[in-house]
Design a protein around this motif. Structure first.
Motif, PDB file in Angstrom:
ATOM      1  N   GLN A 170      -4.816 -14.116  -1.411  1.00 36.27           N
ATOM      2  CA  GLN A 170      -4.343 -12.747  -1.190  1.00 36.27           C
ATOM      3  C   GLN A 170      -5.476 -11.865  -0.685  1.00 36.27           C
TER       4      GLN A 170
ATOM      5  N   THR B 122       0.078  -9.896  10.516  1.00 30.85           N
ATOM      6  CA  THR B 122      -0.126  -8.499  10.112  1.00 30.85           C
ATOM      7  C   THR B 122       0.894  -8.052   9.071  1.00 30.85           C
ATOM      8  N   ALA B 123       0.394  -7.330   8.079  1.00 27.85           N
ATOM      9  CA  ALA B 123       1.251  -6.589   7.149  1.00 27.85           C
ATOM     10  C   ALA B 123       0.797  -5.145   7.198  1.00 27.85           C
ATOM     11  N   SER B 124       1.728  -4.216   7.045  1.00 22.74           N
ATOM     12  CA  SER B 124       1.309  -2.817   7.133  1.00 22.74           C
ATOM     13  C   SER B 124       2.041  -1.928   6.143  1.00 22.74           C
ATOM     14  N   MET B 125       1.437  -0.769   5.917  1.00 29.67           N
ATOM     15  CA  MET B 125       1.965   0.174   4.933  1.00 29.67           C
ATOM     16  C   MET B 125       1.680   1.580   5.436  1.00 29.67           C
ATOM     17  N   THR B 126       2.628   2.495   5.225  1.00 24.58           N
ATOM     18  CA  THR B 126       2.376   3.889   5.579  1.00 24.58           C
ATOM     19  C   THR B 126       2.021   4.696   4.331  1.00 24.58           C
TER      20      THR B 126
ATOM     21  N   TRP C 211      -4.448   4.206  -2.679  1.00 23.41           N
ATOM     22  CA  TRP C 211      -3.469   3.444  -1.914  1.00 23.41           C
ATOM     23  C   TRP C 211      -3.876   1.976  -2.018  1.00 23.41           C
ATOM     24  N   SER C 212      -2.940   1.111  -2.355  1.00 27.28           N
ATOM     25  CA  SER C 212      -3.273  -0.315  -2.489  1.00 27.28           C
ATOM     26  C   SER C 212      -2.320  -1.131  -1.629  1.00 27.28           C
ATOM     27  N   LEU C 213      -2.850  -2.155  -1.020  1.00 23.25           N
ATOM     28  CA  LEU C 213      -2.056  -3.029  -0.154  1.00 23.25           C
ATOM     29  C   LEU C 213      -2.548  -4.457  -0.332  1.00 23.25           C
ATOM     30  N   GLY C 214      -1.638  -5.363  -0.594  1.00 21.30           N
ATOM     31  CA  GLY C 214      -1.979  -6.779  -0.693  1.00 21.30           C
ATOM     32  C   GLY C 214      -1.191  -7.566   0.338  1.00 21.30           C
ATOM     33  N   PHE C 215      -1.773  -8.623   0.863  1.00 23.27           N
ATOM     34  CA  PHE C 215      -1.103  -9.438   1.883  1.00 23.27           C
ATOM     35  C   PHE C 215      -1.357 -10.909   1.556  1.00 23.27           C
ATOM     36  N   THR C 216      -0.270 -11.656   1.447  1.00 21.20           N
ATOM     37  CA  THR C 216      -0.356 -13.059   1.075  1.00 21.20           C
ATOM     38  C   THR C 216       0.477 -13.893   2.023  1.00 21.20           C
ATOM     39  N   LEU C 217      -0.073 -15.009   2.467  1.00 23.98           N
ATOM     40  CA  LEU C 217       0.698 -15.955   3.278  1.00 23.98           C
ATOM     41  C   LEU C 217       1.147 -17.099   2.376  1.00 23.98           C
ATOM     42  N   GLY C 218       1.695 -18.145   2.962  1.00 20.30           N
ATOM     43  CA  GLY C 218       2.191 -19.267   2.173  1.00 20.30           C
ATOM     44  C   GLY C 218       1.085 -20.000   1.441  1.00 20.30           C
TER      45      GLY C 218
END
Lengths: 291, 119
Positions: B35, B66-70, B85-92
């Motif tokens: 992540q 890409t993952a995004s957040m406003t 502001w927190s954002l997490g991005f996970t692939l398979g």
């Protein structure tokens, strides 16, 4: 069919965006929220730039007693369109969301069982999700969500991590300047009722919270219900794969295309004449009614 | 947890694209998704809508997912500051990211204060 997580986002923004979603995927959103207006009503589904979302499990949130509420919701969009999905959870005073793309789930009506529970104004250290009915299938995806708030709060409520049997997707332990959040999943391989218990160590008074659980069916296995096996298959959502049937060697009855177009979804009533033609021309085994 | 970035970045004219940050090869566990976790202090954000894009590459930075957040300011928060502001991005679980990158689009210049971690 094996269920797998393709990609996921966790975040507290107004919108979350997943790119490169594959056609037919299952999208899910777990959202934990803190609300200062709007009352004791379940969270509404999010909006999306592509497709509509449905409620998987969203119960009445826990109440502080002065108009503040805390809880969570689980939502899904089946058979998602390919491409970009910008998802907007219902507006609240604060929220933490987990947006996921899953492959291997049913494209039509994947939601199976759900439950939710909440507790008002207490000093406890656990919250159950409620218990679902017995799942319809052996292989299903189980999602759980939890939202906990307190007027003052602490920087670490002391969650037990992981929740027994589950894989943690998002954990926010601060309920002083955030909403304590726990989102997790597991993939089961046997039928049964489903439930989970969130545990923490903070014993502060006047906590309020809500929890939810939902299960989603895996797509049907590709059972070789017709033909010599080399091309016989189902689509991912369980419907017959007509293209594969056409390609089977030794079988090309006149009018088959129209017949399939008209009758595919009513396959339980396979005409005897067609059944006989199939058997003569393909050395195949037909099992009318399986589709 | 591996810290890929920590500190302050000047988002000139409201636009930022970081260099590709190498994800150390020894932190990805077989069968467990990696992540990318971003966390930024909201106090420095400009008024209006700022978009944060988290990107992961599995081919050394040639292509990106890409993952995004406003992030909309002003926004309501529970409890006293600081808020993030927190954002997490996970692939398979079998995907193996090699690099991470951050792209920010904001209505005005500001100093982005926070961290980027690979977990």
């Amino acid at each position: 069919v094996t269920i797998a997580l393709a990609q996921s986002i966790t975040g507290n923004g107004a919108t979350l965006t997943l790119n490169g979603v594959v056609s037919g995927a299952l999208l899910t959103l777990q959202d934990s929220f803190y609300r200062t207006s709007g009352g004791a009503v379940a969270e509404a589904p999010p909006t999306d730039t592509q497709g509509a979302w449905s409620v998987s499990s969203a119960g009445v949130p826990g109440a502080q007693g002065n108009g503040n509420y805390s809880g969570c919701g689980i939502f899904h969009q089946a058979n998602a369109a390919a491409g970009t999905h910008t998802v907007t959870p219902q507006t609240s005073a604060d929220n933490n969301a987990t947006l996921c793309e899953w492959v291997g789930c049913k494209a039509a009506s994947p939601l199976d069982a759900s439950a939710s529970a909440s507790t008002n104004n207490f000093a406890g250290t656990s919250q159950v999700t409620g218990t679902t009915a017995v799942t319809a299938q052996n292989d299903e995806l189980v999602l759980i969500a939890f939202g906990l708030a307190c007027p003052v709060g602490v920087t670490d409520v002391g969650f037990t991590d992981p929740v027994s049997g589950f894989t943690t997707q998002q954990k926010v332990s601060n309920d002083a300047s955030d909403i304590a959040t726990f989102h997790a999943y597991k993939i089961i391989s046997a039928t049964g009722t489903q439930s989970a218990t969130f545990n923490w160590t903070d014993t502060e008074a006047t906590q309020f919270c809500g929890a939810a659980i939902a299960t989603f069916k895996a797509a049907d296995s590709s059972a070789p219900i017709y033909g010599n096996g080399q091309d016989a298959t189902h689509l991912h959502d369980g419907r017959r794969n007509v293209s594969a049937m056409y390609s089977m060697q030794g079988w090309s009855p006149v009018g088959a295309e129209k017949w399939f177009a008209d009758e595919l979804e009513q396959a339980a009533g396979t005409p005897p004449t067609f059944q006989a033609a199939w058997a003569r021309n393909s050395n195949s085994i037909i099992q009318p009614g399986l589709h | 947890v591996t810290l890929l970035f920590s500190g302050t970045v000047n988002v000139v004219n409201g636009n930022l694209q970081t260099a590709a940050l190498a994800v150390p090869g020894d932190i990805k566990q077989p069968g467990i998704p990696l992540q990318l976790r971003l966390r930024f202090n909201e106090a420095s954000f400009p008024t209006g809508t700022t978009t944060i894009n988290a990107q992961l590459s599995m081919d050394g930075g040639s292509t990106w997912k890409t993952a995004s957040m406003t992030c909309v300011k002003p926004s309501t928060w529970k409890g006293p500051a600081p808020h993030f502001w927190s954002l997490g991005f996970t692939l398979g679980q079998n995907d193996n990211p090699t690099h991470a990158r951050l792209i920010v689009s904001a209505p005005a210049q500001f100093n982005l204060v926070g961290t980027i971690e690979a977990v």
